[in-house]
Design a protein around this motif. Structure first.
Motif, PDB file in Angstrom:
ATOM      1  N   ARG A   2     -17.177 -23.512  -5.659  1.00  0.00           N
ATOM      2  CA  ARG A   2     -16.075 -23.807  -6.567  1.00  0.00           C
ATOM      3  C   ARG A   2     -15.279 -22.543  -6.897  1.00  0.00           C
ATOM      4  O   ARG A   2     -14.046 -22.577  -6.990  1.00  0.00           O
ATOM      5  CB  ARG A   2     -16.609 -24.449  -7.850  1.00  0.00           C
ATOM      6  CG  ARG A   2     -16.953 -25.927  -7.658  1.00  0.00           C
ATOM      7  CD  ARG A   2     -17.518 -26.554  -8.909  1.00  0.00           C
ATOM      8  NE  ARG A   2     -17.605 -28.016  -8.778  1.00  0.00           N
ATOM      9  CZ  ARG A   2     -18.186 -28.798  -9.674  1.00  0.00           C
ATOM     10  NH1 ARG A   2     -18.743 -28.277 -10.764  1.00  0.00           N
ATOM     11  NH2 ARG A   2     -18.213 -30.119  -9.480  1.00  0.00           N
ATOM     12  N   GLU A   3     -15.982 -21.435  -7.059  1.00  0.00           N
ATOM     13  CA  GLU A   3     -15.293 -20.163  -7.272  1.00  0.00           C
ATOM     14  C   GLU A   3     -14.471 -19.783  -6.047  1.00  0.00           C
ATOM     15  O   GLU A   3     -13.361 -19.251  -6.170  1.00  0.00           O
ATOM     16  CB  GLU A   3     -16.313 -19.063  -7.579  1.00  0.00           C
ATOM     17  CG  GLU A   3     -16.959 -19.180  -8.949  1.00  0.00           C
ATOM     18  CD  GLU A   3     -18.048 -18.138  -9.148  1.00  0.00           C
ATOM     19  OE1 GLU A   3     -18.384 -17.421  -8.169  1.00  0.00           O
ATOM     20  OE2 GLU A   3     -18.569 -18.044 -10.270  1.00  0.00           O
ATOM     21  N   LEU A   4     -15.016 -20.067  -4.855  1.00  0.00           N
ATOM     22  CA  LEU A   4     -14.299 -19.783  -3.615  1.00  0.00           C
ATOM     23  C   LEU A   4     -13.020 -20.604  -3.539  1.00  0.00           C
ATOM     24  O   LEU A   4     -11.953 -20.073  -3.178  1.00  0.00           O
ATOM     25  CB  LEU A   4     -15.206 -20.092  -2.413  1.00  0.00           C
ATOM     26  CG  LEU A   4     -14.591 -19.925  -1.020  1.00  0.00           C
ATOM     27  CD1 LEU A   4     -14.169 -18.476  -0.787  1.00  0.00           C
ATOM     28  CD2 LEU A   4     -15.574 -20.367   0.069  1.00  0.00           C
ATOM     29  N   GLU A   5     -13.095 -21.885  -3.877  1.00  0.00           N
ATOM     30  CA  GLU A   5     -11.904 -22.735  -3.848  1.00  0.00           C
ATOM     31  C   GLU A   5     -10.855 -22.253  -4.848  1.00  0.00           C
ATOM     32  O   GLU A   5      -9.657 -22.247  -4.562  1.00  0.00           O
ATOM     33  CB  GLU A   5     -12.294 -24.190  -4.159  1.00  0.00           C
ATOM     34  CG  GLU A   5     -13.035 -24.884  -3.041  1.00  0.00           C
ATOM     35  CD  GLU A   5     -12.243 -24.910  -1.744  1.00  0.00           C
ATOM     36  OE1 GLU A   5     -11.048 -25.271  -1.772  1.00  0.00           O
ATOM     37  OE2 GLU A   5     -12.809 -24.563  -0.696  1.00  0.00           O
ATOM     38  N   GLU A   6     -11.320 -21.839  -6.011  1.00  0.00           N
ATOM     39  CA  GLU A   6     -10.397 -21.335  -7.033  1.00  0.00           C
ATOM     40  C   GLU A   6      -9.712 -20.052  -6.553  1.00  0.00           C
ATOM     41  O   GLU A   6      -8.511 -19.862  -6.748  1.00  0.00           O
ATOM     42  CB  GLU A   6     -11.181 -21.073  -8.325  1.00  0.00           C
ATOM     43  CG  GLU A   6     -10.298 -20.711  -9.510  1.00  0.00           C
ATOM     44  CD  GLU A   6     -11.097 -20.538 -10.788  1.00  0.00           C
ATOM     45  OE1 GLU A   6     -10.627 -19.817 -11.680  1.00  0.00           O
ATOM     46  OE2 GLU A   6     -12.201 -21.122 -10.897  1.00  0.00           O
TER      47      GLU A   6
ATOM     48  N   GLN B 103      -2.132 -20.202   6.129  1.00  0.00           N
ATOM     49  CA  GLN B 103      -2.648 -21.145   5.136  1.00  0.00           C
ATOM     50  C   GLN B 103      -3.867 -21.886   5.684  1.00  0.00           C
ATOM     51  O   GLN B 103      -4.869 -22.064   4.976  1.00  0.00           O
ATOM     52  CB  GLN B 103      -1.560 -22.145   4.741  1.00  0.00           C
ATOM     53  CG  GLN B 103      -2.031 -23.151   3.683  1.00  0.00           C
ATOM     54  CD  GLN B 103      -0.899 -24.010   3.153  1.00  0.00           C
ATOM     55  OE1 GLN B 103       0.267 -23.722   3.385  1.00  0.00           O
ATOM     56  NE2 GLN B 103      -1.249 -25.073   2.432  1.00  0.00           N
ATOM     57  N   ALA B 104      -3.802 -22.293   6.947  1.00  0.00           N
ATOM     58  CA  ALA B 104      -4.924 -22.998   7.563  1.00  0.00           C
ATOM     59  C   ALA B 104      -6.159 -22.094   7.640  1.00  0.00           C
ATOM     60  O   ALA B 104      -7.292 -22.534   7.391  1.00  0.00           O
ATOM     61  CB  ALA B 104      -4.535 -23.483   8.954  1.00  0.00           C
TER      62      ALA B 104
ATOM     63  N   ALA C   4     -11.644 -20.680   5.401  1.00  0.00           N
ATOM     64  CA  ALA C   4     -12.605 -19.609   5.097  1.00  0.00           C
ATOM     65  C   ALA C   4     -13.800 -20.187   4.340  1.00  0.00           C
ATOM     66  O   ALA C   4     -13.635 -20.878   3.333  1.00  0.00           O
ATOM     67  CB  ALA C   4     -11.932 -18.518   4.266  1.00  0.00           C
ATOM     68  N   ASP C   5     -15.008 -19.911   4.831  1.00  0.00           N
ATOM     69  CA  ASP C   5     -16.191 -20.509   4.212  1.00  0.00           C
ATOM     70  C   ASP C   5     -16.990 -19.534   3.363  1.00  0.00           C
ATOM     71  O   ASP C   5     -18.077 -19.842   2.888  1.00  0.00           O
ATOM     72  CB  ASP C   5     -17.102 -21.120   5.276  1.00  0.00           C
ATOM     73  CG  ASP C   5     -17.590 -20.088   6.281  1.00  0.00           C
ATOM     74  OD1 ASP C   5     -17.199 -18.906   6.166  1.00  0.00           O
ATOM     75  OD2 ASP C   5     -18.350 -20.477   7.200  1.00  0.00           O
TER      76      ASP C   5
ATOM     77  N   LEU D 164     -12.414 -14.611   3.206  1.00  0.00           N
ATOM     78  CA  LEU D 164     -11.180 -14.865   2.463  1.00  0.00           C
ATOM     79  C   LEU D 164     -10.480 -13.557   2.096  1.00  0.00           C
ATOM     80  O   LEU D 164      -9.264 -13.416   2.263  1.00  0.00           O
ATOM     81  CB  LEU D 164     -11.498 -15.669   1.197  1.00  0.00           C
ATOM     82  CG  LEU D 164     -10.318 -15.945   0.257  1.00  0.00           C
ATOM     83  CD1 LEU D 164      -9.238 -16.757   0.965  1.00  0.00           C
ATOM     84  CD2 LEU D 164     -10.793 -16.668  -1.001  1.00  0.00           C
ATOM     85  N   GLU D 165     -11.262 -12.588   1.620  1.00  0.00           N
ATOM     86  CA  GLU D 165     -10.662 -11.310   1.228  1.00  0.00           C
ATOM     87  C   GLU D 165     -10.144 -10.531   2.439  1.00  0.00           C
ATOM     88  O   GLU D 165      -9.173  -9.781   2.326  1.00  0.00           O
ATOM     89  CB  GLU D 165     -11.676 -10.470   0.447  1.00  0.00           C
ATOM     90  CG  GLU D 165     -12.093 -11.079  -0.894  1.00  0.00           C
ATOM     91  CD  GLU D 165     -10.915 -11.391  -1.799  1.00  0.00           C
ATOM     92  OE1 GLU D 165      -9.948 -10.606  -1.838  1.00  0.00           O
ATOM     93  OE2 GLU D 165     -10.960 -12.442  -2.474  1.00  0.00           O
TER      94      GLU D 165
END
Length: 759
Positions: A61-65, A85-86, A91-92, A97-98
């Motif tokens: 959930r933190e990752l999605e945020e 964007q895709a 990113a899992d 992500l960073e």
């Protein structure tokens, strides 16, 4: 839905199971409650799986945020493309992500940004696109007031390319994993620190693959570095490799950007990018990853040992004399009743042996003491000897003495909780009370102490403290709820660990109990201030009321399931008191006949198990070990001796065993069994009674090598590189030992004596 599917795959569960568990957690249900009373909804997920689920749910959930924040930031810059964007949405993990966000992340003004402002981006692009041109000649076309010569132009172009290379997410991901899989950590002693850092001698020149480095060695090396004894570096190629030769990592960068090996200027740019920029960053990441993995591993070991200790079998409701040993300040003594109530205290001195014997004998006779609990700190052996004399001198009292861990007793003594419980009792005597009570019921007493102070872990002061606290608190919560508590005798700290309760509600329960008398039914809990229906639902099944109006209140059957039991009673035409504990009657009940939409087969089977043995304690029968006579100090040991001992701590590299000489011996993982052992806990756990042979004694370094393979020949040593830099030592809250129990030999005279005593 992506989060649900990801967790389902990780836990090998169905999406429906995970969805149900997530909904329950979001609705405020606790892990113990869900695991015990919502098996139908979750498909029987246990507390361990639910803990993992809750952790992963928070992370994802933190990752999605974070993804939404990143997408918004890039979009505001006008640089968000459908492809980017895709990639971000796919990113899992946070690292990936960073990596994607790095080129767009607002940062301080860099050399590359200054170069772009000076109009050098086209030069950088040109030098990368057309690698056959002469860099010096190409630079001439970009000179201006801010770029006075070709050197300044090429330096600016190089800064731009280095930043571009270092911020390529795909490239960095490849290099990161290659470095993690292939690099070695090299630890060396800092010159002049050899004597000061003698305990780190195993790592004065140590080299090991970072990926496979066990947690205990990683934490030892990192501690040595933090204490200024060791210096560490990550090695990614042989030391003899010429500095001018391209490493495999530089070749990856070269291939990724299609750089011609004949272009010296670009090759030098790649070398600088790797050695001065990318490697330094990835080295820090790798060491951080090593530390994070080691922390997780060490915390897991600590949590498992803590669980074994908390679920150790209680000695039971027997009047106990607690002895907190000491030389100068004397031996603090406290007698507690079979219910844990303080009856008497006194301080005696070892150098006044006759007076000490007489005083303790008087206490024992006066209060009918059956057990003597001796703290394992300073002067414990001398105190144990005195206790042994009392046992022999008073056979009519049928006394038994047991040395127990005093880890955390001093912390409890000085706590606000102890001050409230014993406001007029000297701090030093409170420790003796704790020692006596933890023998009677380890769980009920140890919940009063910060789990980190109980001392069944390695390097607990080096690991992530918030992660450690969270993990250990979860263990305590699971253990307390697995056993359940008597609401009319439990202390506030014990009640606070019950599902749905907190410190405030626990104190409210105790206050209501003190003012109105004992609870005679679970329903009366609803009269406790601030204890509402939701809290009652979460807590009621774990709170026991013995001798109340409703017989089921003494069991783990939840009040919501009482109607199911009522139907069983109607069908059998008997009362609850006649069914509880009646195995023959219970066997007549067909579980399938009582399943409903709310209560499925798992719950019905749990109910029947409870009816057969109401309020059953999952902990085993109390048993103990007998130490060898005349073996009191490490100097008394000889190689080849076969001794009985108690497992005090289990680590990934083996098990520490208390054989009664102030210093725990180590049974290396390779010496635990004649078969291959992947995890020491497959063979032993904290509290087990085991037979060991002494292989080696190093009195100077306070190390004892033991084996559980009794046919091993002395001289066989445990691998020194697998030892921590700090072994278990008496009186050290970091490594003090839990009490000894469980798995005594079937023919143990002590075990038989205790069984008779309890009967």
């Amino acid at each position: 839905m992506n989060i649900i599917q990801a967790i389902a795959q990780e836990l090998s569960a169905t999406a429906a199971q995970i969805t149900a568990a997530v909904e329950l957690l979001d609705d405020g249900a606790t892990v113990p409650f869900i695991a015990r009373y919502r098996k139908e909804a979750t498909g029987g997920l246990d507390d361990s799986q639910l803990r993992t689920l809750a952790e992963r749910l928070t992370y994802l959930r933190e990752l999605e945020e974070r993804k939404q924040t990143v997408l918004k930031s890039i979009e505001e810059q006008g640089k968000l493309t459908p492809e980017l964007q895709a990639a971000i949405e796919a990113a899992d993990n946070k690292t990936a992500l960073e990596d994607l966000y790095l080129p767009y992340k607002p940062k301080r003004r860099t050399k590359a940004q200054i170069a772009r402002e000076n109009g050098l981006q086209p030069l950088a692009d040109s030098l990368l696109a057309d690698q056959n041109q002469d860099p010096e000649a190409a630079a001439q076309g970009y000179l201006n007031e801010q770029v006075p010569d070709s050197k300044a132009a090429l330096d600016g172009a190089r800064a731009i390319l280095m930043e571009q290379f270092a911020e390529d997410a795909e490239l960095i991901g490849t290099l990161r994993e290659k470095l993690w899989n292939e690099a070695e950590i090299h630890a060396q002693v800092i010159e002049g620190k050899e004597t000061e850092g003698e305990k780190f001698a195993d790592y004065f020149d140590h080299r090991e693959a970072v990926r496979s480095m066990p947690s205990h060695r990683a934490l030892a090396v990192l501690r040595g570095r933090n204490e200024g004894i060791l210096q560490t570096a990550l090695k990614y190629q042989p030391d003899e490799t010429p500095i001018t030769e391209q490493s495999d990592y530089e070749k990856i960068i070269t291939r990724h950007f299609h750089i011609n090996n004949k272009n010296k200027w670009l090759r030098d740019t790649v070398r600088l990018t790797w050695r001065a920029k990318i490697f330094l960053s990835l080295e820090l990441e790798a060491l951080g990853r090593l530390k994070e993995n080691a922390d997780t591993d060490a915390i897991t070991v600590f949590a498992r040992n803590l669980k074994d200790l908390l679920l150790a079998a209680p000695a039971g409701r027997l009047t106990t004399l607690g002895l907190d040993p000491g030389y100068r300040n004397g031996v603090k003594c406290a007698v507690v009743s079979d219910t844990g109530k303080l009856l008497d205290t006194v301080i005696v001195y070892l150098h006044q042996e006759n007076n000490m014997l007489a005083t303790l004998a008087k206490l024992i006779k006066q209060h009918g003491v059956k057990l003597i609990a001796i703290g394992n700190g300073t002067a414990s052996r001398e105190t144990d000897k005195i206790a042994g004399e009392l046992v022999k001198a008073m056979p009519e009292m049928k006394l038994h003495k047991i040395v127990v861990s005093e880890a955390g007793a001093s912390i409890y003594s000085a706590s606000e909780l102890a001050a409230k419980e014993f406001p007029d009792l000297d701090v030093s005597l409170r420790g003796a009370v704790s020692i006596a009570r933890r023998l009677q019921d380890p769980l009920a007493e140890l919940v009063k102490i910060d789990p980190k102070s109980i001392g069944v872990g390695q390097y607990q002061h080096d690991v992530n403290q918030s992660q450690l606290a969270k993990s250990l608190d979860a263990v305590v919560e699971d253990c307390v709820n697995a056993v359940g508590v008597d609401v009319n005798t439990a202390s506030a700290p014990l009640l606070a660990r019950i599902s749905g309760l907190n410190q405030t509600l626990a104190h409210n329960i105790v206050a209501y109990r003190d003012e109105n008398g004992a609870f005679d039914s679970r329903k009366k809990l609803l009269k406790v201030p601030r204890l509402g229906e939701k809290t009652y639902e979460q807590a009621a099944g774990f709170l026991r009321i013995n001798g109340g109006k409703e017989p089921l209140d003494a069991s783990a059957v939840h009040p919501e399931a009482y109607p199911v039991v009522a139907k069983m009673l109607d069908d059998l035409h008997i009362k609850a008191a006649d069914l509880i504990g009646n195995r023959e009657k219970i066997k007549q009940i067909k579980p399938a006949a009582y399943t409903t939409e709310q209560f499925g087969l798992p719950t019905i089977l749990d109910i029947l198990a409870e009816l057969e043995k109401p309020g059953r304690d999952p902990r085993g029968e109390f048993q103990t070990a007998t130490f060898a006579e005349g073996i009191n100090e490490i100097s008394d040991l000889q190689t080849g001796m076969i001794l009985e001992g108690v497992v005090s701590n289990v680590a990934n590299f083996g098990a520490f065993v208390d054989i009664g000489v102030h210093q725990d011996g180590l049974v290396h993982i390779s010496a635990l069994s004649n078969k291959f052992v992947q995890d020491p806990r497959e063979v032993v756990k904290a509290g087990d009674v085991v037979k060991v042979k002494v292989l080696e004694v190093d009195a100077a370094r306070k190390r004892i090598a033991l084996t559980m393979r009794l046919d091993d020949e002395p001289g066989t040593q445990a691998k020194r590189s697998d030892r921590p830099s700090e072994n278990n030592r008496r009186g050290d809250s970091r490594s003090a030992k839990p009490q000894r129990q469980e798995k005594a030999p079937a023919n143990s005279a002590m075990a038989d004596a205790f069984a008779k005593l309890k009967r």
